[in-house]
Design an enzyme around this catalytic site. Structure first.
Site, PDB file in Angstrom:
ATOM      1  N   GLY A   1       0.812  -1.219   0.000  1.00 40.39           N
ATOM      2  CA  GLY A   1       0.000   0.000   0.000  1.00 40.39           C
ATOM      3  C   GLY A   1       0.845   1.268   0.000  1.00 40.39           C
TER       4      GLY A   1
ATOM      5  N   SER B   1      -4.311   6.322  13.745  1.00 36.98           N
ATOM      6  CA  SER B   1      -4.618   7.541  13.002  1.00 36.98           C
ATOM      7  C   SER B   1      -5.025   8.656  13.952  1.00 36.98           C
ATOM      8  CB  SER B   1      -5.779   7.244  12.043  1.00 36.98           C
ATOM      9  OG  SER B   1      -6.280   8.433  11.509  1.00 36.98           O
TER      10      SER B   1
ATOM     11  N   TYR C   1     -14.620   4.099  10.916  1.00 38.68           N
ATOM     12  CA  TYR C   1     -13.183   3.890  10.655  1.00 38.68           C
ATOM     13  C   TYR C   1     -12.370   4.241  11.905  1.00 38.68           C
ATOM     14  CZ  TYR C   1      -8.453   5.069   9.098  1.00 38.68           C
ATOM     15  OH  TYR C   1      -7.083   5.172   8.993  1.00 38.68           O
TER      16      TYR C   1
ATOM     17  N   LYS D   1      -9.954   1.921  14.615  1.00 41.58           N
ATOM     18  CA  LYS D   1      -8.556   2.216  14.989  1.00 41.58           C
ATOM     19  C   LYS D   1      -8.441   2.303  16.514  1.00 41.58           C
ATOM     20  CE  LYS D   1      -6.529   2.216  11.080  1.00 41.58           C
ATOM     21  NZ  LYS D   1      -5.464   1.274  10.772  1.00 41.58           N
TER      22      LYS D   1
ATOM     23  N   ASN E   1      -9.472  12.293  -0.944  1.00 41.54           N
ATOM     24  CA  ASN E   1      -8.498  13.067  -0.165  1.00 41.54           C
ATOM     25  C   ASN E   1      -7.918  14.207  -0.995  1.00 41.54           C
ATOM     26  OD1 ASN E   1      -7.777   9.959   1.199  1.00 41.54           O
ATOM     27  ND2 ASN E   1      -8.478  11.644   2.460  1.00 41.54           N
TER      28      ASN E   1
ATOM     29  N   GLY F   1     -18.456  15.995   8.965  1.00 40.69           N
ATOM     30  CA  GLY F   1     -17.418  15.257   9.704  1.00 40.69           C
ATOM     31  C   GLY F   1     -16.073  15.957   9.739  1.00 40.69           C
TER      32      GLY F   1
END
Ligand code: NAD
Ligand code: UD1
Length: 346
Positions: free
Chosen positions: A11, A131, A155, A159, A205, A301
């Site tokens: 990744g 994160s 998400y 985490k 993003n 958000g």
């Protein structure tokens, strides 16, 4: 020299970390199901590091939730695996809201399955990709690690759950050496332009979106909100060059391997905040392209400002970011220009 298992090593962040770890002399086995990456990545990493693939870089096409795949990874080298760098996971906030079961399965169940395999192979050293999203909308700025963990989307909750699981595992028996690294906004690419970020579909993003506007694949950027309580009205973020981030992982691994049982929780960020408008201007300078944009509604958000307090990481890891926004934009643009379609068509 150590034998390292790199989950998600094909990744965006994992590939850059592999390069830094190969350059440090380690032997790696990458376990990746390539659900969000290209099978051509490891060869590029090998090329950049000057080794031939297979020599100190083994690849297993498999899933962290599958014990047989994990067994193959832990048996990749006869001397066993010294430590794990755990990048594998899913990271898209909007997708996590639509499909929380998938996110809890891959991120949490996947991590549990990995930890179980680690325990059975006697490997108790792990660096985990957490994160800054675990902070939700923090009350303090810059954000120290002591800020409350209160994620606001599935998400972020996965985490935070894995962070908690790691804590419980560390408390369950002695010997665990754990680093929970909270990344701020990882961006940029290797300066060669050979590896970089390659999102599937239309990027959500900022940096991949701007890059595709600059190259002409997308018409214009929508800036999510121009009325935030910031100096120019656009949101502020702490963008960290992916090579700085990769070097932060090497530093964390070195600290763990030198020490006894411990659990570290560290912010990896630059400590500097830039607004969306400042990023647009910097990217335009680096690419010498105009970046058309419109100011749009705020995105649900989003927070006005997110900046790391990196003092603890700097002290414990003897590490800090070295590359500035200009370098980030330059490297990001080099990758985009060299491979306008990412890994797929090259
Ligand atoms: P990425 O999607 O580029 O890399 C993740 C890799 O994991 C991919 O190669 C994917 O194929 C692999 N993978 C996914 N599920 C898997 C599974 N079940 N088994 C094996 N491999 C699997 O993401 P990235 O940007 O490199 O992020 C790496 C890690 O860092 C992730 O855990 C992410 O949540 C975390 N993180 C990323 C950011 C960011 O902005 N990029 C910010 C904070 C934290
Ligand atoms: C987002 C996620 C975060 C995740 C991170 C990495 C949200 C709310 N946050 O962070 O949880 O860890 O990605 O995957 O999804 N922007 C625009 N126009 C765009 C895209 C972005 O104006 O088309 C702005 C955003 O409002 C933000 C900044 O650019 O202020 C950075 O956005 P982005 O790259 O998506 O990162 P974050 O939102 O910080």
């Amino acid at each position: 020299m150590a034998q390292l298992l790199i989950t998600g090593g094909a990744g965006f962040i994992g590939s850059h970390a592999c390069l830094v770890l190969l350059e440090a002399g380690h032997r790696l086995v990458v376990l990746d199901n390539f659900s969000n990456s290209s099978e051509s990545v490891p060869a590029r990493v090998a090329e950049l590091s000057g080794i031939s693939k297979g020599q100190r870089l083994r690849i297993i096409h498999g899933d962290i939730r599958n014990r047989e795949d994990l067994d193959l990874a832990f048996n990749a080298y006869t001397d066993g695996i010294t430590a794990v760098l755990h990048f594998a996971g899913l990271k898209a906030v909007a997708e996590s809201i639509k499909d929380p079961l998938l996110y809890w399965d891959v991120n949490v169940n996947g991590s549990r399955s990995l930890l179980q395999a680690m325990r059975s192979y006697g490997c108790r050293t792990i660096v985990f990709s957490s994160s800054a999203t675990v902070y939700g909308h923090p009350d303090q700025m810059p954000i120290p690690e002591s800020a409350k963990v209160k994620p606001i989307n599935p998400y972020g909750k996965t985490k935070a759950a894995v962070e908690q699981l790691l804590n419980d595992v560390a408390e369950s028996e002695p010997g665990w050496r754990i680093a929970r690294l909270r990344y701020f906004n990882p961006v940029g690419a290797h300066p060669s332009g050979l590896i970089g970020e390659d999102p599937k579909g239309v990027p959500t993003n900022l940096f991949p979106f701007i890059s595709q506007v600059a190259i002409g694949k997308l018409e214009k950027l929508k800036i999510w909100g121009g009325d935030w309580p910031t100096p120019d009205g656009s949101c502020i973020r702490d963008y960290i060059h992916v090579m700085d981030l990769a070097e932060g992982h090497k530093a964390a691994l070195d600290v763990l391997l030198m020490g006894n049982s411990q659990i570290l929780t560290l912010n990896l960020g630059s400590g500097l905040g830039y607004s969306v408008l400042e990023v647009v201007a910097a990217f335009s300078r680096a690419s010498t392209k105009s970046i058309p944009y419109i100011i749009s509604e705020r995105r649900v958000g989003d927070a006005a400002c997110t900046v790391a307090d990196p003092a603890l990481a700097s002290k414990i890891l003897n590490w800090q970011t070295k590359r500035n926004l200009e370098q980030i934009c330059k490297d990001c643009w080099k990758w985009q220009e060299k491979y306008p379609h990412g890994y797929v068509q090259n």
